[in-house]
Design a protein around this motif. Structure first.
Motif, short mmCIF file in Angstrom:
data_model
loop_
_atom_site.label_atom_id
_atom_site.label_comp_id
_atom_site.label_asym_id
_atom_site.label_seq_id
_atom_site.Cartn_x
_atom_site.Cartn_y
_atom_site.Cartn_z
N LYS A 1 -8.76 -9.41 -9.00
CA LYS A 1 -8.51 -9.08 -7.59
C LYS A 1 -9.76 -8.46 -6.95
CE LYS A 1 -3.52 -8.53 -7.84
NZ LYS A 1 -2.40 -7.58 -7.75
N LEU A 2 -10.43 -7.58 -7.68
CA LEU A 2 -11.65 -6.97 -7.16
C LEU A 2 -12.72 -8.04 -6.92
CD1 LEU A 2 -13.37 -4.52 -6.39
CD2 LEU A 2 -13.94 -4.28 -8.83
N TYR A 3 -12.89 -8.94 -7.86
CA TYR A 3 -13.86 -10.03 -7.72
C TYR A 3 -13.52 -10.89 -6.51
CZ TYR A 3 -16.60 -14.20 -8.92
OH TYR A 3 -17.46 -15.28 -8.90
N ALA A 4 -12.26 -11.24 -6.35
CA ALA A 4 -11.84 -12.07 -5.21
C ALA A 4 -12.17 -11.36 -3.89
CB ALA A 4 -10.35 -12.39 -5.30
N ALA A 5 -11.94 -10.05 -3.84
CA ALA A 5 -12.25 -9.29 -2.61
C ALA A 5 -13.76 -9.25 -2.37
CB ALA A 5 -11.68 -7.88 -2.72
N MET A 6 -14.52 -9.06 -3.44
CA MET A 6 -15.98 -8.99 -3.29
C MET A 6 -16.58 -10.32 -2.83
SD MET A 6 -16.91 -6.57 -6.54
CE MET A 6 -18.63 -6.31 -6.12
N LEU A 7 -15.97 -11.42 -3.23
CA LEU A 7 -16.46 -12.73 -2.80
C LEU A 7 -16.29 -12.93 -1.29
CD1 LEU A 7 -15.18 -15.09 -5.64
CD2 LEU A 7 -17.55 -14.41 -5.18
N ARG A 8 -15.41 -12.17 -0.68
CA ARG A 8 -15.15 -12.31 0.75
C ARG A 8 -15.96 -11.32 1.59
NH1 ARG A 8 -10.93 -13.76 -2.07
NH2 ARG A 8 -9.65 -15.53 -1.45
N GLY A 9 -16.76 -10.48 0.94
CA GLY A 9 -17.51 -9.47 1.67
C GLY A 9 -19.00 -9.63 1.52
N SER A 10 -19.71 -8.62 1.93
CA SER A 10 -21.17 -8.67 1.90
C SER A 10 -21.75 -8.61 0.49
CB SER A 10 -21.75 -7.53 2.75
OG SER A 10 -21.35 -6.28 2.22
N ALA B 1 -25.92 -13.40 -7.86
CA ALA B 1 -25.85 -12.48 -9.01
C ALA B 1 -24.41 -12.09 -9.31
CB ALA B 1 -26.70 -11.24 -8.73
N LEU B 2 -23.64 -11.77 -8.26
CA LEU B 2 -22.23 -11.41 -8.47
C LEU B 2 -21.51 -12.54 -9.17
CD1 LEU B 2 -19.78 -9.48 -7.85
CD2 LEU B 2 -19.42 -10.91 -5.83
N ARG B 3 -21.69 -13.77 -8.69
CA ARG B 3 -20.99 -14.91 -9.28
C ARG B 3 -21.45 -15.18 -10.71
NH1 ARG B 3 -22.84 -18.29 -5.42
NH2 ARG B 3 -22.92 -16.87 -3.67
N LYS B 4 -22.76 -15.02 -10.97
CA LYS B 4 -23.28 -15.26 -12.33
C LYS B 4 -22.82 -14.20 -13.32
CE LYS B 4 -27.50 -17.63 -11.00
NZ LYS B 4 -28.96 -17.52 -10.90
N ILE B 5 -22.58 -12.98 -12.84
CA ILE B 5 -22.18 -11.90 -13.74
C ILE B 5 -20.67 -11.83 -13.92
CG2 ILE B 5 -22.12 -9.39 -14.02
CD1 ILE B 5 -24.92 -9.33 -12.70
N VAL B 6 -19.93 -11.77 -12.82
CA VAL B 6 -18.50 -11.47 -12.91
C VAL B 6 -17.66 -12.69 -13.28
CG1 VAL B 6 -16.50 -10.49 -11.74
CG2 VAL B 6 -18.76 -9.51 -11.37
N ALA B 7 -17.92 -13.83 -12.69
CA ALA B 7 -17.09 -15.00 -12.98
C ALA B 7 -17.03 -15.30 -14.48
CB ALA B 7 -17.55 -16.22 -12.19
#
Length: 99
Positions: free
Chosen positions: A8-17, A22-28
């Motif tokens: 849920k946190l990752y999904a929210a972060m994908l919708r924000g700034s 890097a976010l996608r390479k690390i968290v996904a």
């Protein structure tokens, strides 16, 4: 430890700034148990942060956030994780060494 729902946190972060490569390479990949998604070592990150700290220090612009970030990498390296990828910072096995 806080019981955060990472998906849920990752999904929210994908919708924000914070949405970034890097976010996608690390968290996904981490959501699937793969913490090696970002190919950059703790030692290399610390080296780059050292350059920033030098310039920021000369300008009188070192922030508490910068100091805290350097501290995380210092702790990781001191715990023997210098050659580990920075994406491992969210690996529960590595994170327990940084408490």
């Amino acid at each position: 430890r806080a019981g955060v729902d990472w998906e849920k946190l990752y999904a929210a972060m994908l919708r924000g700034s914070n949405n970034s490569g890097a976010l996608r390479k690390i968290v996904a990949p981490a959501l699937e148990g793969d913490y090696d998604g970002y190919p950059f070592s703790m030692t290399n990150a610390k080296k780059d942060l050292s350059y920033y700290m030098l310039v920021a220090g000369e300008l009188g612009a070192v922030t508490d956030l910068a100091r805290a970030t350097v501290s995380v990498y210092d702790e990781a390296i001191a715990a023997g994780h210098g050659d580990v990828r920075i994406s491992r910072l969210i690996d529960p096995e590595i994170a327990k060494d940084l408490e």
